[in-house]
Design a protein around this motif. Sequence first.
Motif, short mmCIF file in Angstrom:
data_model
loop_
_atom_site.label_atom_id
_atom_site.label_comp_id
_atom_site.label_asym_id
_atom_site.label_seq_id
_atom_site.Cartn_x
_atom_site.Cartn_y
_atom_site.Cartn_z
N SER A 89 32.46 46.01 61.10
CA SER A 89 32.17 45.80 59.69
C SER A 89 32.61 46.99 58.85
N THR A 131 26.15 36.88 62.31
CA THR A 131 26.43 36.99 63.74
C THR A 131 25.15 36.99 64.56
N ASP A 184 37.85 37.83 66.24
CA ASP A 184 38.09 36.86 65.17
C ASP A 184 37.84 37.47 63.80
N VAL A 185 36.83 38.30 63.72
CA VAL A 185 36.52 38.97 62.45
C VAL A 185 37.69 39.89 62.08
N CYS A 193 24.57 28.95 57.89
CA CYS A 193 25.82 28.61 57.19
C CYS A 193 25.62 27.38 56.31
N CYS A 249 40.71 37.97 60.72
CA CYS A 249 40.56 37.19 59.49
C CYS A 249 41.45 37.77 58.40
N ASP A 291 41.43 37.10 55.24
CA ASP A 291 40.75 37.18 53.94
C ASP A 291 39.77 38.34 53.91
N SER A 350 30.67 34.63 62.84
CA SER A 350 31.31 34.68 64.15
C SER A 350 30.57 35.64 65.06
N LEU A 353 28.93 39.25 56.90
CA LEU A 353 29.15 38.73 58.24
C LEU A 353 27.84 38.19 58.80
N THR A 403 32.23 36.07 49.59
CA THR A 403 32.88 35.66 50.83
C THR A 403 32.01 35.97 52.03
N ILE A 426 36.25 39.92 53.60
CA ILE A 426 34.92 39.47 54.00
C ILE A 426 33.90 40.42 53.39
N PHE A 430 31.74 35.33 56.47
CA PHE A 430 32.39 34.94 57.72
C PHE A 430 31.32 34.90 58.79
#
Length: 111
Positions: free
Chosen positions: A60, A49, A36-37, A102, A40, A42, A31, A47, A27, A44, A29
């Motif tokens: 984190s 960024t 927003d993190v 991404c 989330c 779900d 951002s 990350l 997974t 993660i 993410f």
Amino acid sequence: MELSKMRDILEAEVLCGEERLEEEVETLFASDMMSDVLACPDEIQCLLTNLINQQVIRTSDMLDIGVVIFVHGKQPAEDVVEMARQRDMALLRTECRMFTACGRLYEAGLR
């Protein structure tokens, strides 16, 4: 996807956490908004960024995100790297922009 494969796909430099390169990442993410993190729903594992400050490491750590990849060639200060090292996180940096990073990871199968 193994973190070492992500490193290769993104042509990334490992800043700390080399011992985690064999771990599987399922997974991700992306951002620049830590709110927003935090929101989330779900789990993660990684990350992406543009932010390179200590707040990224703190956020984190709170969410047990073990891998942070800084995009767009951003280089965090040594105190940020040291903070991540103390928390057994892997930090990587890539010259790719967020969109490109991404896209490459998605194309390689990471969803």
